[in-house]
Design a protein around this motif. Structure first.
Motif, PDB file in Angstrom:
ATOM      1  N   LEU A 312      34.436  34.359  43.866  1.00 35.02           N
ATOM      2  CA  LEU A 312      35.401  35.255  43.227  1.00 35.02           C
ATOM      3  C   LEU A 312      34.873  36.681  43.114  1.00 35.02           C
ATOM      4  O   LEU A 312      35.531  37.534  42.521  1.00 35.02           O
ATOM      5  CB  LEU A 312      35.760  34.730  41.838  1.00 35.02           C
ATOM      6  N   GLY A 313      33.721  36.921  43.675  1.00 37.25           N
ATOM      7  CA  GLY A 313      33.142  38.257  43.597  1.00 37.25           C
ATOM      8  C   GLY A 313      32.559  38.601  42.246  1.00 37.25           C
ATOM      9  O   GLY A 313      32.357  39.780  41.929  1.00 37.25           O
ATOM     10  N   VAL A 314      32.266  37.591  41.436  1.00 42.44           N
ATOM     11  CA  VAL A 314      31.633  37.833  40.143  1.00 42.44           C
ATOM     12  C   VAL A 314      30.165  38.155  40.373  1.00 42.44           C
ATOM     13  O   VAL A 314      29.461  37.427  41.090  1.00 42.44           O
ATOM     14  CB  VAL A 314      31.785  36.609  39.222  1.00 42.44           C
ATOM     15  N   THR A 315      29.696  39.229  39.798  1.00 37.87           N
ATOM     16  CA  THR A 315      28.335  39.687  40.060  1.00 37.87           C
ATOM     17  C   THR A 315      27.313  38.863  39.280  1.00 37.87           C
ATOM     18  O   THR A 315      27.638  38.276  38.237  1.00 37.87           O
ATOM     19  CB  THR A 315      28.169  41.159  39.663  1.00 37.87           C
ATOM     20  N   PRO A 316      26.064  38.829  39.754  1.00 40.37           N
ATOM     21  CA  PRO A 316      25.017  38.139  38.993  1.00 40.37           C
ATOM     22  C   PRO A 316      24.856  38.704  37.587  1.00 40.37           C
ATOM     23  O   PRO A 316      24.543  37.953  36.651  1.00 40.37           O
ATOM     24  CB  PRO A 316      23.756  38.372  39.840  1.00 40.37           C
ATOM     25  N   GLU A 317      25.073  40.022  37.429  1.00 37.71           N
ATOM     26  CA  GLU A 317      24.935  40.633  36.109  1.00 37.71           C
ATOM     27  C   GLU A 317      25.993  40.103  35.150  1.00 37.71           C
ATOM     28  O   GLU A 317      25.710  39.804  33.985  1.00 37.71           O
ATOM     29  CB  GLU A 317      25.046  42.157  36.221  1.00 37.71           C
ATOM     30  N   VAL A 318      27.219  39.972  35.637  1.00 35.02           N
ATOM     31  CA  VAL A 318      28.285  39.430  34.786  1.00 35.02           C
ATOM     32  C   VAL A 318      28.024  37.960  34.478  1.00 35.02           C
ATOM     33  O   VAL A 318      28.203  37.510  33.341  1.00 35.02           O
ATOM     34  CB  VAL A 318      29.659  39.633  35.447  1.00 35.02           C
ATOM     35  N   MET A 319      27.583  37.193  35.469  1.00 36.16           N
ATOM     36  CA  MET A 319      27.260  35.789  35.218  1.00 36.16           C
ATOM     37  C   MET A 319      26.170  35.666  34.163  1.00 36.16           C
ATOM     38  O   MET A 319      26.249  34.801  33.272  1.00 36.16           O
ATOM     39  CB  MET A 319      26.816  35.113  36.513  1.00 36.16           C
ATOM     40  N   ALA A 320      25.170  36.515  34.228  1.00 35.01           N
ATOM     41  CA  ALA A 320      24.092  36.466  33.237  1.00 35.01           C
ATOM     42  C   ALA A 320      24.617  36.803  31.843  1.00 35.01           C
ATOM     43  O   ALA A 320      24.207  36.190  30.848  1.00 35.01           O
ATOM     44  CB  ALA A 320      22.978  37.437  33.632  1.00 35.01           C
ATOM     45  N   THR A 321      25.543  37.746  31.783  1.00 33.79           N
ATOM     46  CA  THR A 321      26.143  38.124  30.504  1.00 33.79           C
ATOM     47  C   THR A 321      26.928  36.961  29.917  1.00 33.79           C
ATOM     48  O   THR A 321      26.821  36.662  28.720  1.00 33.79           O
ATOM     49  CB  THR A 321      27.060  39.344  30.688  1.00 33.79           C
ATOM     50  N   LEU A 322      27.730  36.291  30.733  1.00 35.37           N
ATOM     51  CA  LEU A 322      28.513  35.161  30.246  1.00 35.37           C
ATOM     52  C   LEU A 322      27.615  34.018  29.808  1.00 35.37           C
ATOM     53  O   LEU A 322      27.890  33.348  28.806  1.00 35.37           O
ATOM     54  CB  LEU A 322      29.472  34.681  31.339  1.00 35.37           C
ATOM     55  N   SER A 323      26.554  33.770  30.561  1.00 32.34           N
ATOM     56  CA  SER A 323      25.643  32.674  30.224  1.00 32.34           C
ATOM     57  C   SER A 323      24.873  32.960  28.937  1.00 32.34           C
ATOM     58  O   SER A 323      24.656  32.057  28.115  1.00 32.34           O
ATOM     59  CB  SER A 323      24.668  32.423  31.373  1.00 32.34           C
ATOM     60  N   LYS A 324      24.488  34.218  28.750  1.00 27.46           N
ATOM     61  CA  LYS A 324      23.753  34.587  27.533  1.00 27.46           C
ATOM     62  C   LYS A 324      24.656  34.593  26.319  1.00 27.46           C
ATOM     63  O   LYS A 324      24.274  34.123  25.244  1.00 27.46           O
ATOM     64  CB  LYS A 324      23.123  35.963  27.705  1.00 27.46           C
ATOM     65  N   GLY A 325      25.850  35.123  26.460  1.00 24.53           N
ATOM     66  CA  GLY A 325      26.803  35.180  25.359  1.00 24.53           C
ATOM     67  C   GLY A 325      26.762  36.485  24.602  1.00 24.53           C
ATOM     68  O   GLY A 325      25.747  37.192  24.572  1.00 24.53           O
TER      69      GLY A 325
END
Length: 416
Positions: A312-325
């Motif tokens: 979906l073109g989600v960046t690693p930075e955004v994924m890290a943000t979602l995972s961290k909360g």
């Protein structure tokens, strides 16, 4: 292994045992999950339900069963969809994550930089991340919602922008039962070069590319015979059939001056959430409570995030943000609407000490009124969706759903 009332190595998943109207598939070693799923159908605790679980690219569980309506004449089939209420918030969180990854806005950006009118009544410093994490104090709005005007996003968003917050933004969080969807939609609309609102953006950027039957706004072309109808509850059921709903919330939902009543009964006005299961609401595309989805579709969308978001073109930075909360509210996790702790984060709910729904804290997803749950766990490579059309009267950890989830994790531990 195909499953039709018992685990079998043959026959179609759509062949049902007359005494046990359940079907689908479980991987070898996950037979207890099928039995747990079947239990709620046989007991009558669930009218109909579906569950799909994907782990490291393998679909370990894909079950469906029961009935699409209270006549019990139409069985729930593998690709049927239902109104999924607050599971829609997770879909909106996905859309926001894609928008942030595309550079439309950032989680740290003040909402008022995108939407200047939002700054009214001291909301000028509220960030996108805080708003999506339900900390903006906009759970209840004074605008009177009806099924006739609930699709008028322009008028509703103007009312949200002008609303005095229910608490000082950032101090607390609280269930933005409807407003979260409109806030996210307005942010996307104002920054998307094509001016799309949430329903179109979600369809074209998430569900469409993944080819899944998940909708925020049901298209006219969708076959209505594939919709499982909701068997809801009324206000009296919260007392008569009380389970895990906090008693303070149960009482407050009956008192018009309380925040819970103003949030959860606008537009329902005591009719109960089943009143939203109608053609007009399906079409609207309400981004916090109006999603329509199959369990398969939800699991597929969450798996796109579980495997890193690249599709979906989600960046690693955004994924890290979602995972961290997102950071907790200043004054703790007590939900000012639900009267119990809850950890909201960027459109999703995260595990916390009182609700460890996944094996790792990288997980994010959403639960819904009535018991449905969908989430992903990127660290564990897992996507999970369990939905039902018979609404329970608890909060999270609906006993019907939790029985399935616990059985799955026990089988997964045994397989490791």
């Amino acid at each position: 292994m195909q499953f039709r009332g018992r685990v079998s190595s043959h026959s179609s998943s759509e062949n049902f045992d007359e005494a046990s109207p359940t079907g689908g598939y479980v991987a070898e070693g996950f037979e207890p999950v099928a039995h747990a799923f079947q239990a709620s159908i046989l007991s009558g605790e669930a009218l109909g339900a579906a569950c799909t679980i994907i782990h490291h690219g393998e679909t370990l569980v894909d079950l469906h069963g029961g009935w699409k309506d209270t006549s019990r004449s139409n069985r729930w089939n593998e690709s049927d969809i239902a109104l999924v209420y607050s599971l829609t918030k997770g879909l909106t969180g996905m859309a926001a994550a894609v928008a942030v990854s595309r550079g439309l806005f950032s989680y740290d950006e003040p909402v008022a930089d995108i939407w200047p009118e939002f700054a009214a009544h001291g909301k000028g410093a509220v960030t996108v991340g805080e708003a999506l994490s339900e900390q903006a104090g906009l759970a209840a709005i004074d605008f009177k919602l009806t099924l006739d005007n609930i699709g008028d996003e322009e008028a509703i968003c103007a009312a949200i922008a002008a609303q005095k917050p229910n608490w000082t933004p950032g101090d607390y969080s609280g269930n933005h039962a409807y407003t979260l969807g409109w806030i996210a939609s307005e942010l996307i609309h104002r920054r998307d070069p094509a001016g799309r609102r949430l329903p179109q953006f979600f369809a074209e950027e998430i569900a469409g590319p993944l080819g899944q039957d998940v909708f925020v706004g049901l298209p006219d072309t969708f076959d209505r015979s594939r919709i499982a109808r909701i068997d809801g509850f009324g206000m009296a059921d919260l007392f008569i059939h009380h389970t895990t709903m906090p008693w303070p919330l149960t009482f407050e939902m009956c008192l018009p001056e309380t925040l819970a009543f103003r949030t959860l009964n606008n537009p329902l006005v005591l009719a109960g959430p089943g009143a939203l299961d109608n053609e007009a609401f399906w079409r609207v595309g309400q981004g916090a409570a109006g999603g329509m989805a199959s369990a398969r579709g939800l699991a597929a969308l969450y798996y796109a995030f579980a495997e890193g978001g690249e599709k979906l073109g989600v960046t690693p930075e955004v994924m890290a943000t979602l995972s961290k909360g997102h950071s907790y509210p200043c004054k703790g996790l007590k939900d000012q609407v639900l009267t119990a702790d809850m950890y909201y984060s960027y459109g999703f709910e995260k595990p916390f000490s009182e609700w460890e729904y996944a094996r790792t804290h990288s997980a994010f997803g959403s639960f819904a009124v009535g018991g449905s749950l969908a989430f992903c766990d990127p660290e564990d490579g897992l996507a999970y969706a369990w939905i039902t059309n018979k609404l329970g009267t608890g909060k999270w950890d609906d006993p019907r759903e939790k029985l399935v989830r616990d059985a799955f994790y026990a089988c997964l531990e045994n397989r490791s």
